[in-house]
Design a protein around this motif. Sequence first.
Motif, mmCIF file in Angstrom:
data_model
loop_
_atom_site.group_PDB
_atom_site.id
_atom_site.type_symbol
_atom_site.label_atom_id
_atom_site.label_comp_id
_atom_site.label_asym_id
_atom_site.label_seq_id
_atom_site.Cartn_x
_atom_site.Cartn_y
_atom_site.Cartn_z
ATOM 1 N N GLU A 313 6.178 0.845 2.962
ATOM 2 C CA GLU A 313 5.732 -0.799 1.705
ATOM 3 C C GLU A 313 5.462 -1.439 2.661
ATOM 4 O OE1 GLU A 313 5.491 -1.735 -1.850
ATOM 5 O OE2 GLU A 313 4.073 -0.530 -1.452
ATOM 6 N N LYS A 314 6.437 -2.064 3.768
ATOM 7 C CA LYS A 314 6.236 -3.499 4.414
ATOM 8 C C LYS A 314 4.788 -3.678 5.038
ATOM 9 C CE LYS A 314 9.006 -6.413 7.479
ATOM 10 N NZ LYS A 314 10.336 -5.769 8.374
ATOM 11 N N TRP A 315 4.888 -2.083 5.308
ATOM 12 C CA TRP A 315 2.990 -2.634 5.875
ATOM 13 C C TRP A 315 2.511 -2.852 5.078
ATOM 14 C CZ3 TRP A 315 3.767 1.895 10.317
ATOM 15 C CH2 TRP A 315 4.198 1.796 11.421
ATOM 16 N N ARG A 316 2.119 -1.513 3.977
ATOM 17 C CA ARG A 316 1.443 -2.336 3.013
ATOM 18 C C ARG A 316 1.001 -3.486 2.503
ATOM 19 N NH1 ARG A 316 0.284 0.040 -3.051
ATOM 20 N NH2 ARG A 316 2.627 -0.689 -2.970
ATOM 21 N N ARG A 317 1.953 -3.791 2.017
ATOM 22 C CA ARG A 317 2.358 -5.091 1.458
ATOM 23 C C ARG A 317 1.979 -6.164 2.141
ATOM 24 N NH1 ARG A 317 5.684 -6.056 -3.178
ATOM 25 N NH2 ARG A 317 6.871 -4.398 -3.951
ATOM 26 N N SER A 318 2.562 -6.184 3.338
ATOM 27 C CA SER A 318 2.154 -7.968 4.909
ATOM 28 C C SER A 318 0.416 -7.371 4.988
ATOM 29 C CB SER A 318 2.524 -6.649 6.005
ATOM 30 O OG SER A 318 2.220 -7.552 6.893
ATOM 31 N N ALA A 319 -0.240 -6.081 4.535
ATOM 32 C CA ALA A 319 -1.793 -6.071 4.814
ATOM 33 C C ALA A 319 -1.947 -6.507 3.439
ATOM 34 C CB ALA A 319 -2.497 -4.603 5.230
ATOM 35 N N ILE A 320 -2.224 -6.442 2.563
ATOM 36 C CA ILE A 320 -2.594 -6.893 1.311
ATOM 37 C C ILE A 320 -2.376 -7.865 1.473
ATOM 38 C CG2 ILE A 320 -2.265 -7.060 -1.696
ATOM 39 C CD1 ILE A 320 -1.219 -3.790 -0.733
ATOM 40 N N ASP A 321 -1.518 -9.062 1.768
ATOM 41 C CA ASP A 321 -1.078 -10.264 1.656
ATOM 42 C C ASP A 321 -1.846 -10.616 3.262
ATOM 43 O OD1 ASP A 321 0.911 -10.160 -0.706
ATOM 44 O OD2 ASP A 321 2.453 -10.113 1.583
ATOM 45 N N HIS A 322 -1.687 -10.757 3.784
ATOM 46 C CA HIS A 322 -2.321 -10.763 5.424
ATOM 47 C C HIS A 322 -3.427 -11.246 4.782
ATOM 48 C CE1 HIS A 322 -4.566 -11.216 9.330
ATOM 49 N NE2 HIS A 322 -3.679 -12.188 9.151
ATOM 50 N N ASP A 323 -4.402 -9.750 4.388
ATOM 51 C CA ASP A 323 -5.703 -10.289 4.165
ATOM 52 C C ASP A 323 -6.542 -10.993 2.376
ATOM 53 O OD1 ASP A 323 -6.008 -9.168 6.142
ATOM 54 O OD2 ASP A 323 -6.375 -6.791 5.664
ATOM 55 N N ALA A 324 -5.206 -11.337 1.812
ATOM 56 C CA ALA A 324 -4.931 -11.556 1.106
ATOM 57 C C ALA A 324 -6.534 -10.940 -0.650
ATOM 58 C CB ALA A 324 -6.404 -12.862 0.530
ATOM 59 N N LEU A 325 -5.758 -9.308 -0.557
ATOM 60 C CA LEU A 325 -6.404 -8.817 -1.306
ATOM 61 C C LEU A 325 -5.836 -8.661 -2.927
ATOM 62 C CD1 LEU A 325 -6.365 -5.653 0.349
ATOM 63 C CD2 LEU A 325 -8.661 -7.178 0.486
ATOM 64 N N PRO A 326 -7.083 -9.424 -3.716
ATOM 65 C CA PRO A 326 -7.136 -9.674 -5.207
ATOM 66 C C PRO A 326 -7.144 -8.511 -6.232
ATOM 67 C CG PRO A 326 -8.866 -10.601 -4.937
ATOM 68 C CD PRO A 326 -8.226 -9.549 -3.730
ATOM 69 N N TRP A 327 -7.566 -7.607 -5.853
ATOM 70 C CA TRP A 327 -7.359 -6.364 -6.586
ATOM 71 C C TRP A 327 -6.304 -5.314 -6.598
ATOM 72 C CZ3 TRP A 327 -11.633 -7.396 -2.437
ATOM 73 C CH2 TRP A 327 -11.237 -6.797 -1.670
ATOM 74 N N PRO A 328 -6.557 -4.477 -7.436
ATOM 75 C CA PRO A 328 -5.698 -4.076 -7.850
ATOM 76 C C PRO A 328 -4.802 -2.793 -6.298
ATOM 77 C CG PRO A 328 -6.628 -3.909 -10.223
ATOM 78 C CD PRO A 328 -7.460 -4.612 -8.673
ATOM 79 N N GLN A 329 -3.684 -2.188 -6.152
ATOM 80 C CA GLN A 329 -3.474 -2.059 -5.095
ATOM 81 C C GLN A 329 -2.306 -0.326 -5.541
ATOM 82 O OE1 GLN A 329 -4.963 -1.309 -2.042
ATOM 83 N NE2 GLN A 329 -5.931 -3.802 -2.281
ATOM 84 N N PHE A 330 -2.665 0.942 -5.034
ATOM 85 C CA PHE A 330 -1.657 1.381 -5.593
ATOM 86 C C PHE A 330 -1.552 2.741 -4.538
ATOM 87 C CE2 PHE A 330 -4.246 0.216 -10.111
ATOM 88 C CZ PHE A 330 -3.540 0.413 -10.849
ATOM 89 N N SER A 331 -0.211 3.246 -4.259
ATOM 90 C CA SER A 331 0.267 4.122 -3.255
ATOM 91 C C SER A 331 1.596 4.788 -3.492
ATOM 92 C CB SER A 331 0.766 2.405 -2.101
ATOM 93 O OG SER A 331 0.963 4.052 -0.784
ATOM 94 N N ASP A 332 1.567 5.730 -3.758
ATOM 95 C CA ASP A 332 2.924 6.325 -4.057
ATOM 96 C C ASP A 332 3.794 6.276 -2.394
ATOM 97 O OD1 ASP A 332 1.289 8.548 -1.987
ATOM 98 O OD2 ASP A 332 1.123 10.123 -4.139
ATOM 99 N N LEU A 333 3.407 5.948 -1.577
ATOM 100 C CA LEU A 333 3.543 6.350 -0.102
ATOM 101 C C LEU A 333 4.071 7.574 0.335
ATOM 102 C CD1 LEU A 333 6.561 3.222 -0.936
ATOM 103 C CD2 LEU A 333 3.791 2.780 0.148
ATOM 104 N N MET A 334 2.945 8.553 0.155
ATOM 105 C CA MET A 334 3.297 9.488 1.009
ATOM 106 C C MET A 334 2.898 10.063 2.066
ATOM 107 S SD MET A 334 3.973 11.814 -2.809
ATOM 108 C CE MET A 334 3.820 13.208 -2.001
ATOM 109 N N GLY A 335 1.461 8.746 2.093
ATOM 110 C CA GLY A 335 0.422 9.247 3.820
ATOM 111 C C GLY A 335 0.024 10.310 3.056
ATOM 112 N N ALA A 336 -0.441 11.278 4.380
ATOM 113 C CA ALA A 336 -1.418 12.572 4.642
ATOM 114 C C ALA A 336 -1.304 13.607 3.298
ATOM 115 C CB ALA A 336 -1.230 13.000 5.571
ATOM 116 N N GLN A 337 0.301 13.899 3.069
ATOM 117 C CA GLN A 337 1.032 14.386 1.928
ATOM 118 C C GLN A 337 0.365 13.804 0.600
ATOM 119 O OE1 GLN A 337 2.211 17.314 3.426
ATOM 120 N NE2 GLN A 337 1.600 16.169 4.834
ATOM 121 N N SER A 338 0.165 13.047 0.093
ATOM 122 C CA SER A 338 -0.345 12.386 -1.427
ATOM 123 C C SER A 338 -1.652 12.784 -1.673
ATOM 124 C CB SER A 338 -0.788 10.911 -0.670
ATOM 125 O OG SER A 338 -0.900 10.211 -2.031
#
Length: 379
Positions: A313-338
Amino acid sequence: MQKNLLYVIFGLFAGLFFSSCSPSEARFDVSSKHFGPNGTMGIYRPGEKRALAALNLNNTKQQLTVPGVEEGYYLVEISNGQARTDAAQFSRHFIYLKGGSYQVTADTAAAAPYPVTGSDVAEQQELTDFYKISESKMSVLRADVAAARKKMENTIFDDIRQVTAEEERLRLMLDEGAVQVIADFASKYPGSIHTPFLLDDLDEATNFPKQYKTILLGTDQSVQQDKLAIKLLRQAEDALGMIPGAKMAAIAGKTPDGRTFDPATDLKRLNLIIVWASYDNQLRKRHPELVRFYHAYKGRGLQIIGVSLDKNEKWRRSAIDHDALPWPQFSDLMGAQSPNASKLSGMMHPYMFLVDQQGKIIRSKLLPEEAISEAKSRL
């Protein structure tokens, strides 16, 4: 006395049971021609580099015995010790071992056909027939593709993307031909255990889901109940849910602020779904362009929805914040098992597709420039 007798009986029973389940001996009669001093034949377990058994080919009739063989698929590799790209000098094929005898014919004077020409093992007899079917059909197709590629070499294209598109078309021709070979084999041997194995090895369920489903549902029930067949049918069903015209699967997971996906409110007039991960560096280089596109067209009914396949989750949030992505972002944090990975993108990422307000897929497998162009034309 009775107790000792029971031990003896149990020992005899156990010995018979375990001997019937123990590995058995495979015997090879090998005939080779036109090999140099470095000609070899090796039997390998899939995924292993060290040969289970090997033989130096000397252009005579030879024998090779492989003791303690556990039933299953192996690889037979034949080499003249020269260029591995030359089919006459190097070949690698599947073989099914469980004891019994195998006849192998190897000749470097011509393009290497399947080397196992005979066996008293029924499963191997079927596998040999599969390769005969394959060679009969694929040799013509390979010749057509080779001619098309030769023509490409002498053609001046206005855009390099035309070359890429033509090469992709030719690749799919070969893959579709390989799927059809398995279909022909499965039709001839509906009870063969090889069908799911061959389909899995080809690994094209995402590109040819209808064919995979048709092939597997045409096999005997015993084959359909195989774990591998069940997995492939599930992959085919997931892939069929990703083609244009199908309704997209629900997005699993939450946004960073804890909101779940709601198609009634999240889907707008036109929606670009981006399945990605924080380590997709090539996609992230395109984020500034996508952000500009989003701000320019969101007032016209455009929505972009990100689906992250991250596990951190930390990496996901960091990428969203760094790239300033304004649209909704969803994840279950299960990687390839999702389920997002299997049902939305066929285990591929980054992956983009367009859906309408009802979630119906309009176009799939889009590159960023294709997604932007297609969306602009619809808004």
